[in-house]
Design a protein around this motif. Structure first.
Motif, PDB file in Angstrom:
ATOM      1  N   ALA A   1      -2.612   4.234  -2.835  1.00 19.64           N
ATOM      2  CA  ALA A   1      -1.680   4.864  -3.783  1.00 19.64           C
ATOM      3  C   ALA A   1      -2.271   4.901  -5.194  1.00 19.64           C
ATOM      4  O   ALA A   1      -3.088   4.064  -5.563  1.00 19.64           O
ATOM      5  N   ASP A   2      -1.824   5.906  -5.965  1.00 21.80           N
ATOM      6  CA  ASP A   2      -2.136   5.933  -7.404  1.00 21.80           C
ATOM      7  C   ASP A   2      -1.052   5.193  -8.184  1.00 21.80           C
ATOM      8  O   ASP A   2      -1.290   4.735  -9.299  1.00 21.80           O
ATOM      9  N   ALA A   3       0.137   5.156  -7.603  1.00 24.51           N
ATOM     10  CA  ALA A   3       1.273   4.544  -8.302  1.00 24.51           C
ATOM     11  C   ALA A   3       2.198   3.901  -7.284  1.00 24.51           C
ATOM     12  O   ALA A   3       2.311   4.360  -6.139  1.00 24.51           O
ATOM     13  N   LEU A   4       2.849   2.829  -7.720  1.00 16.98           N
ATOM     14  CA  LEU A   4       3.703   2.031  -6.829  1.00 16.98           C
ATOM     15  C   LEU A   4       5.115   1.975  -7.398  1.00 16.98           C
ATOM     16  O   LEU A   4       5.302   1.633  -8.576  1.00 16.98           O
TER      17      LEU A   4
ATOM     18  N   LEU B   1      -5.989  -4.055  -7.190  1.00 16.83           N
ATOM     19  CA  LEU B   1      -5.061  -2.951  -7.501  1.00 16.83           C
ATOM     20  C   LEU B   1      -5.080  -2.671  -9.005  1.00 16.83           C
ATOM     21  O   LEU B   1      -4.039  -2.678  -9.665  1.00 16.83           O
TER      22      LEU B   1
ATOM     23  N   GLN C   1      -3.685   1.211 -10.122  1.00 19.95           N
ATOM     24  CA  GLN C   1      -2.328   1.654  -9.795  1.00 19.95           C
ATOM     25  C   GLN C   1      -1.351   1.386 -10.938  1.00 19.95           C
ATOM     26  O   GLN C   1      -1.310   0.276 -11.470  1.00 19.95           O
TER      27      GLN C   1
END
Ligand SMILES: Cc1cc2nc3c(=O)[nH]c(=O)nc-3n(C[C@H](O)[C@H](O)[C@H](O)COP(=O)(O)O)c2cc1C
Length: 209
Positions: free
Chosen positions: A86-89, A130, A133
């Motif tokens: 993912a790029d964002a969570l 991470l 992210q």
């Protein structure tokens, strides 16, 4: 932006945290953020609790693992891939007894993995993986635990999220905590949700910038 969106409330359609997460996604789209959403509902597909075979396999270096150990770890490895890719969570959850729902704890136990979400460098330091992210935690609390309130010291949720996700490399996550959502008058509950929606728009603008 590839967004991993995770819900953890057992309340289905009546859930405040789920509604706020949907609102955040709408805010992102209003900001013209192109989204590819990877969605997991932890209440529908609960991650397994850690058992004995997991504890042995997870601390066996990958080069020395048997095929059976790899099979034991496979669901956890797959969850790690979701967060790493993912790029964002976006994590949405209620507070349950001062911390996260148990299903989210099981999720954390599955994604804190040596050689995947963190590594140990030559000097013995833990290095979270991470780092790229963005992260947003949406939490809902029945009571009001904002700074200065009588119950503020009972918030074990925020420090625990910071510890676990900081360990695997998440830097500077955003928190939008809607509170009080239950044990208060209707006006206070409505105001809490309105405040949260305003904060979510601010985070969406930041992510879009
Ligand atoms: C089992 C359980 C435990 C809860 N524990 C707390 C708590 O420790 N502190 C609190 O402020 N609210 C607590 N609540 C209230 C929820 O956090 C609150 O209703 C929240 O808005 C639920 O979010 P949701 O609608 O997304 O499920 C609890 C609710 C349940 C069902």
């Amino acid at each position: 932006m590839k967004l991993l969106h995770i819900d953890a409330s057992p309340k289905g359609q009546r859930s405040n945290s789920r509604a706020l997460a949907r609102h955040f996604i709408a805010c992102l789209r209003e900001q013209n953020v192109e989204l590819e959403i990877d969605y997991l509902d932890l209440t529908q597909q609960p991650p397994a609790h850690i058992d004995e075979s997991f504890t042995i396999a997870t601390y066996t270096p990958s080069a020395q693992r048997t095929a059976a150990m790899e099979r034991t770890l496979a669901p956890s490895t797959a969850l790690c891939r979701h967060v790493l890719d993912a790029d964002a969570l976006l994590f949405a959850m209620p507070m349950h007894n001062f911390s996260y729902p148990s299903v989210f704890k099981a999720f954390i136990d599955n994604i804190v993995r040596a050689e995947l979400t963190y590594v140990v460098d030559e000097s013995g330091q833990y290095v979270g993986q991470l780092n790229r992210q963005k992260a947003l935690f949406i939490t809902t609390r029945g009571t009001d635990m904002r700074a200065g309130m009588p119950l503020a010291h009972m918030d074990a949720l925020t420090p625990s999220l910071n510890a676990a996700f900081g360990f695997i490399g998440v830097r500077d996550p955003s928190f939008v905590n809607a509170q009080p959502t239950q044990f208060a008058a209707a006006e206070a509950r409505d105001a809490a949700l309105a405040r949260a929606r305003i904060e979510l728009l601010e985070v969406a603008r930041k992510w879009a910038a």
